[in-house]
Scaffold this active site. Structure first.
Site, mmCIF file in Angstrom:
data_model
loop_
_atom_site.group_PDB
_atom_site.id
_atom_site.type_symbol
_atom_site.label_atom_id
_atom_site.label_comp_id
_atom_site.label_asym_id
_atom_site.label_seq_id
_atom_site.Cartn_x
_atom_site.Cartn_y
_atom_site.Cartn_z
ATOM 1 N N LEU A 174 -19.672 -20.915 -97.503
ATOM 2 C CA LEU A 174 -19.026 -20.114 -98.532
ATOM 3 C C LEU A 174 -19.810 -20.115 -99.836
ATOM 4 O O LEU A 174 -19.703 -19.181 -100.641
ATOM 5 C CB LEU A 174 -17.602 -20.632 -98.785
ATOM 6 C CG LEU A 174 -16.645 -20.576 -97.596
ATOM 7 C CD1 LEU A 174 -15.314 -21.240 -97.951
ATOM 8 C CD2 LEU A 174 -16.413 -19.130 -97.151
ATOM 9 N N LYS A 197 -15.797 -29.102 -98.459
ATOM 10 C CA LYS A 197 -16.828 -29.252 -99.492
ATOM 11 C C LYS A 197 -17.491 -30.612 -99.372
ATOM 12 O O LYS A 197 -16.818 -31.614 -99.100
ATOM 13 C CB LYS A 197 -16.189 -29.109 -100.878
ATOM 14 C CG LYS A 197 -17.144 -29.224 -102.064
ATOM 15 C CD LYS A 197 -16.353 -29.159 -103.378
ATOM 16 C CE LYS A 197 -17.262 -29.212 -104.586
ATOM 17 N NZ LYS A 197 -17.907 -27.918 -104.856
ATOM 18 N N ASP A 247 -15.377 -27.625 -116.639
ATOM 19 C CA ASP A 247 -16.468 -26.914 -115.976
ATOM 20 C C ASP A 247 -15.996 -25.548 -115.476
ATOM 21 O O ASP A 247 -16.502 -25.035 -114.478
ATOM 22 C CB ASP A 247 -16.992 -27.754 -114.799
ATOM 23 C CG ASP A 247 -18.344 -27.296 -114.309
ATOM 24 O OD1 ASP A 247 -19.156 -26.840 -115.127
ATOM 25 O OD2 ASP A 247 -18.592 -27.383 -113.094
#
Length: 454
Positions: free
Chosen positions: A191, A214, A307
């Site tokens: 992704l 992830k 972030d």
């Protein structure tokens, strides 16, 4: 085990604080400006010191210093670094990128008549510390020894995070207990990827559950203490449950790699959507108001993202044709950085440009408050409406100096058709001076609600 730390101790000069202690990731701005810390006196002894003179980038036990092109330079052990050329104006100097200089224990930094001594504590144990031979989990390469570290992925293998992830899934299938949360998953496709790892779409073979899987790869061998510190911070983000926050299901460490299973959003990231061009005002405002709702919930629970960018605003299509925006990676980059796992790259050449970073966050990185997320959300809206960034980053100019020195360009000067009332709200949200912008996510969202209706 003592914590790694970096200290700045005043050797000569007149400051209110004699010692500055850093035990986690921080940027430290030195100069005569009010927003510097340490702030040097604005007197006859410091006329050679610039308002924003130099920047310390600290990730204990490592520290670097970079001059911003000051008139007389910064001195490290009486060696001058970063001075701009004779006859060169501050504006001309700001177009240059001055090199960073690594600092060691005992180094002395001089600005004008003020001198600081650098102290570095590595955090190593005393005589009883046990060194363990470290091998790369992926290729088996001998990486030397380290204190309490057994698993690590070497730099060469980190360049292929998909291969590392496939290895983790094989180890999980083989019964590795610490990898149990990802046992049974198979990869479908990548992704996205970034400097710290990659995200794949994965499906569970038994349940057909689809998740975003992830991996984050430490740039340094992760000690047990660093791993535990990072995962403690991650636990705070796992507790966040809100319709506009992408849920983090499981997290762990194994094979030298941190892994996470997260809610999958089939619409991809807002950054992907913006490759097709700017959004209509109604759509852009709708998405950012949802982002602000997620931020408000996180801030109420003491979590600051730090972030936020279009890349971690995920889109999930609804059955009625509308879209739900979900903020992802809450606190992950911050916690990874502060645990010392990312290497010393936040302000270096590998860090990229701080397109969505407020000046407050550079000045006070370790104590960033929710207002930095509000500014970043406004920067994302600016990008969605105009197709560009709030600030210009000319080629060759130090991007961190741009953040410190340059205000956001009013959005209507970008030549885009943004309604006047919406432009006023966006421009106000991007003001850096305290009290001039919006203090909270709710305040910004309420201001947007009075403009283009979504």
């Amino acid at each position: 085990m003592t914590a790694a730390r970096v200290t700045l101790s005043l050797v000569r000069g007149r400051l209110d604080t004699a010692e500055y202690v850093f035990e986690e990731r921080a940027t430290c701005l030195l100069g005569r400006a009010d927003d510097c810390s340490p702030r040097l006196p604005d007197d006859e002894h410091h006329r050679t010191v610039s308002r924003h003179h130099c920047l310390l980038d600290i990730n204990p036990p490592a520290a670097r210093i970079r001059d911003f092109g000051s008139l007389n330079g910064t001195y490290v052990n009486e060696t001058r670094i970063g001075r701009r050329e004779p006859g060169q104006t501050p504006e001309e100097a700001s177009s240059s990128m001055f090199p960073e200089h690594d600092l060691a224990d005992g180094d002395e930094i001089r600005l004008g008549d003020t001198v600081f001594r650098v102290g570095v504590t590595t955090g190593e144990q005393g005589p009883r510390r046990t060194l363990v031979l470290v091998h790369c989990t992926k290729c088996g390469r001998d990486l030397g020894d380290a204190d309490g570290v057994e698993d690590y992925v070497c730099a060469s293998c980190q360049a292929e995070p998909a291969a590392v992830l496939r290895l983790l899934l094989e180890l999980a299938k083989g019964g590795r207990r610490e990898l149990a949360p990802i046992a049974g998953y198979e990869l479908i496709r990548e992704l996205g990827r970034g400097g710290m790892g990659a995200v794949h779409l994965a499906r569970h073979e038994a349940t057909d559950e689809v998740v975003a899987l992830k991996v984050m790869l430490p740039r340094v061998a992760a000690s047990e203490q660093a791993r535990a510190r990072f995962l403690r911070e991650v636990a705070l983000t796992r507790a966040l449950r809100h319709p506009n926050i992408a849920a983090l299901h499981d997290a762990g460490f194994g094979g030298g790699t941190f892994f996470f299973t997260m809610e999958y959003c089939s619409g991809g990231g807002l950054d992907d959507r913006l490759t097709k061009g700017p959004l209509p005002p109604d759509e852009a405002v709708s998405l950012i108001r949802q982002v602000l709702a997620g931020l408000e919930h996180a801030h109420a629970h003491g979590v600051v993202h730090r972030d936020l960018s279009p890349g971690n605003i995920l889109l999930r299509p609804r059955e009625d044709g509308s879209t739900t925006a979900k903020v992802a990676d809450f606190g992950l980059a911050k916690a990874f950085d502060q645990a010392g796992l990312s290497g010393l790259t936040r302000t270096g050449t590998a860090a990229g440009k701080p397109y969505f970073l407020s000046r407050r966050q550079v000045v006070n990185f370790r104590d960033a408050t929710p207002i930095v997320d509000v500014w970043a959300a406004a920067a994302c809206l600016y990008r969605a409406l105009s197709g560009t960034y709030p600030r210009d980053f000319p080629r060759g100019r130090d991007p961190w100096h741009v953040v410190l020195q340059e205000p956001a360009v009013p959005i209507r000067e970008r030549g885009t058709e943004v309604p006047g009332d919406l432009a006023m709200v966006v421009d106000r949200a991007l003001r850096e001076d305290p009290g001039e912008g919006y203090a909270t996510a709710r305040e910004f969202a309420e201001a947007l609600a009075t403009t283009t209706r979504s």
